[in-house]
Design a protein around this motif. Structure first.
Motif, short mmCIF file in Angstrom:
data_model
loop_
_atom_site.label_atom_id
_atom_site.label_comp_id
_atom_site.label_asym_id
_atom_site.label_seq_id
_atom_site.Cartn_x
_atom_site.Cartn_y
_atom_site.Cartn_z
N ARG A 39 42.45 -57.73 -44.92
CA ARG A 39 43.63 -56.87 -44.92
C ARG A 39 44.66 -57.40 -43.92
N THR A 40 44.22 -57.86 -42.77
CA THR A 40 45.12 -58.44 -41.77
C THR A 40 44.53 -59.78 -41.32
N PRO A 41 45.26 -60.88 -41.47
CA PRO A 41 44.72 -62.20 -41.15
C PRO A 41 44.92 -62.62 -39.69
N VAL A 42 45.26 -61.69 -38.81
CA VAL A 42 45.51 -62.03 -37.41
C VAL A 42 45.19 -60.80 -36.56
N GLU A 43 44.72 -61.04 -35.32
CA GLU A 43 44.55 -59.94 -34.38
C GLU A 43 45.90 -59.66 -33.74
N PHE A 44 46.46 -58.49 -34.02
CA PHE A 44 47.84 -58.21 -33.60
C PHE A 44 47.89 -57.07 -32.60
N THR A 45 49.01 -57.00 -31.88
CA THR A 45 49.21 -55.93 -30.91
C THR A 45 49.91 -54.73 -31.54
N ARG A 46 50.80 -55.01 -32.51
CA ARG A 46 51.50 -53.93 -33.20
C ARG A 46 52.17 -54.49 -34.45
N ILE A 47 52.49 -53.61 -35.38
CA ILE A 47 53.27 -54.00 -36.55
C ILE A 47 54.75 -53.87 -36.16
N SER A 48 55.43 -54.99 -36.12
CA SER A 48 56.82 -54.96 -35.65
C SER A 48 57.81 -54.73 -36.77
N SER A 49 57.41 -54.98 -38.02
CA SER A 49 58.29 -54.71 -39.15
C SER A 49 57.45 -54.57 -40.41
N ARG A 50 57.72 -53.51 -41.18
CA ARG A 50 56.93 -53.23 -42.37
C ARG A 50 57.63 -53.76 -43.63
N PHE A 51 56.90 -53.73 -44.72
CA PHE A 51 57.42 -54.11 -46.04
C PHE A 51 58.50 -53.11 -46.43
N SER A 52 59.65 -53.63 -46.87
CA SER A 52 60.71 -52.70 -47.28
C SER A 52 61.68 -53.40 -48.22
N ALA A 53 62.35 -52.56 -49.04
CA ALA A 53 63.33 -53.09 -50.00
C ALA A 53 64.61 -53.49 -49.31
N GLY A 54 64.85 -52.96 -48.12
CA GLY A 54 66.07 -53.31 -47.40
C GLY A 54 65.95 -52.95 -45.94
#
Length: 444
Positions: A279-294
């Protein structure tokens, strides 16, 4: 004065009497303690020794070798074994020089070509043992692998080689643990090493998030083995089968090797625990930007679709392949900086952007396995800070990696399933029996 003198004498007299009484009590005991009773006569009888068999000689040699390695065997015409543990950065040439062995001697060993690769691929922690005769190297031994020892004997003319097979034994253990404070504390209470507990977590890592989902009262039952050599524990073995009850739900995992040599964990029905994609290919600290149309692009300053998810992480954080596949592209693309695109079986592809650098040896057309290192987090291309830009595509169309329904892995084929059940059913019965026993004892 007379009265004072009499009192002093009375005191002195009292002390003298007391000392006399104490001496009378102690002296007999002391005398008995120091008395030497006459010892009975000793008779010496000569008993002929049985002939020394070859097995006895080998056993004696083995015992002597153990004493020599421990530094307990006195020299008898030749020096004892010198055991050297390889340090980081050391080569065999460094070891020979450090122990006063000549370059000529090293060249003779290398020229023997017994296992030349082993001399070039030594690792920290490997062991070499030397024995000298008349100040010169007479014997060198090293372990080629867990079960093979190579012994080189040097005389004036040539180098003789002996390959010694050392039998390995795998001892099976069964453990049960209950979560009270942490998984590792429960593993320790169950008698498991930390590395074995970590292997347990990895087996169930696709079903259970051990950072967020673990609950007090969760429990596990596990069958695993350890590797022994010549009666001594050598290292951890593998998880063979396990059950884990998390938040009331029961999960199973069985280690199984297919006919083509692939080893994976499967549930009791023969379906792989490994999902087709991470589901996530990296150990991350936070999601800085999500999937969006704009969204407003942080660098370009205008509205653009964001066709992936940005995972903020420190520069240099490892990035792993989300699934098995082939490297379709490795290089630079405008905006993405250093980027890798993987094509997976069927209709899926994934993209990994803004890498600081690629994994060593990664090239276009190369096959990769799920979880394989492919690069490191960076901020190349149009990026305001280090992060991974990750895209997931189905038939070329972008999907939200956080919500897309991931394809289920294929179960074992019918030809493998019967063999799998033959291997795992006895373990499953043993695990259930131990679970029931523990639950029954806990309810009393």
């Amino acid at each position: 004065m007379p009265i004072s003198w009499r009192r002093e004498h009375w005191i002195l007299a009292s002390v003298a009497v007391a000392l006399t009484i104490v001496a009378g009590l102690v002296m007999p005991t002391w005398a008995n303690a120091m008395r030497h009773d006459e010892l009975p006569p000793v008779t010496t009888v000569s008993i002929p020794l049985p002939p020394l068999t070859s097995d006895a000689i080998h056993a004696a040699d083995g015992a002597e070798a153990g004493l020599v390695q421990a530094g307990m065997m006195p020299g008898m015409g030749e020096d004892p074994w010198t055991v050297v543990t390889v340090r980081p950065g050391q080569s065999l040439a460094d070891i020979f020089h450090e122990h006063g062995l000549s370059p000529t001697c090293l060249q003779r060993v290398v020229d023997a070509k017994v296992d030349n690769g082993a001399f070039r691929r030594i690792h920290p922690g490997d062991e070499f043992a030397f024995k000298r005769a008349d100040g010169r190297l007479s014997t060198l031994r090293f372990d080629r692998d867990d079960h093979t020892r190579v012994v080189l004997t040097l005389d004036e003319k040539e180098v003789h080689t002996e390959i010694v097979e050392r039998a390995l034994e795998r001892r099976v253990h069964v453990a049960h643990g209950v979560i009270r404070s942490s998984l590792f504390e429960a593993g320790d209470q169950a008698g498991m090493s930390d590395s074995m507990t970590l292997k347990l977590a990895q087996a169930f890592g696709y079903d259970i998030d051990f950072a967020q989902d673990l609950r007090v009262g969760d429990s596990f039952t596990v069958i695993y083995n350890d590797v022994y050599r010549e009666g001594e524990r050598l290292r951890d073995g593998e998880i063979l089968g396990a059950t884990f009850i998390n938040a009331g739900q029961r999960y199973t995992a069985f280690r199984y090797e297919t006919a083509d040599g692939t080893v994976s964990f499967y549930n009791e029905e023969g379906r792989p625990l490994r999902t087709s994609f991470l589901r996530t290919p990296v150990e991350f600290t936070r999601i800085s930007s999500r999937f969006s149309a704009g969204r407003m692009h942080p660098v370009l300053g205008k509205m653009r679709a964001h066709k992936g998810v940005d995972y903020a992480a420190p520069s240099g954080t490892p990035i792993y392949a989300a699934g098995d596949g082939k490297v379709e592209f490795r290089g630079q693309k405008s905006g993405f900086g250093n980027v890798v695109i993987l094509q997976h079986a069927g209709r899926y592809s994934t993209l990994y952007g803004h890498m600081s650098r690629f994994a060593a040896g990664l090239s276009n057309g190369q096959r990769v396995r799920q979880g394989q290192l492919i690069g490191y987090v960076g901020a190349t291309g149009l990026a305001t800070g280090p992060h991974l830009h990750y895209e997931f595509r189905l038939d070329g169309a972008h999907r939200d990696p956080l919500s897309v329904t991931l394809p289920k892995p294929e179960p074992l084929p019918a030809s493998e399933l019967a063999k799998f059940r033959g291997v795992t059913q006895p373990m499953l019965a043993q695990l259930k029996m131990l679970e029931d026993t523990r639950l029954a004892s806990a309810s009393k």
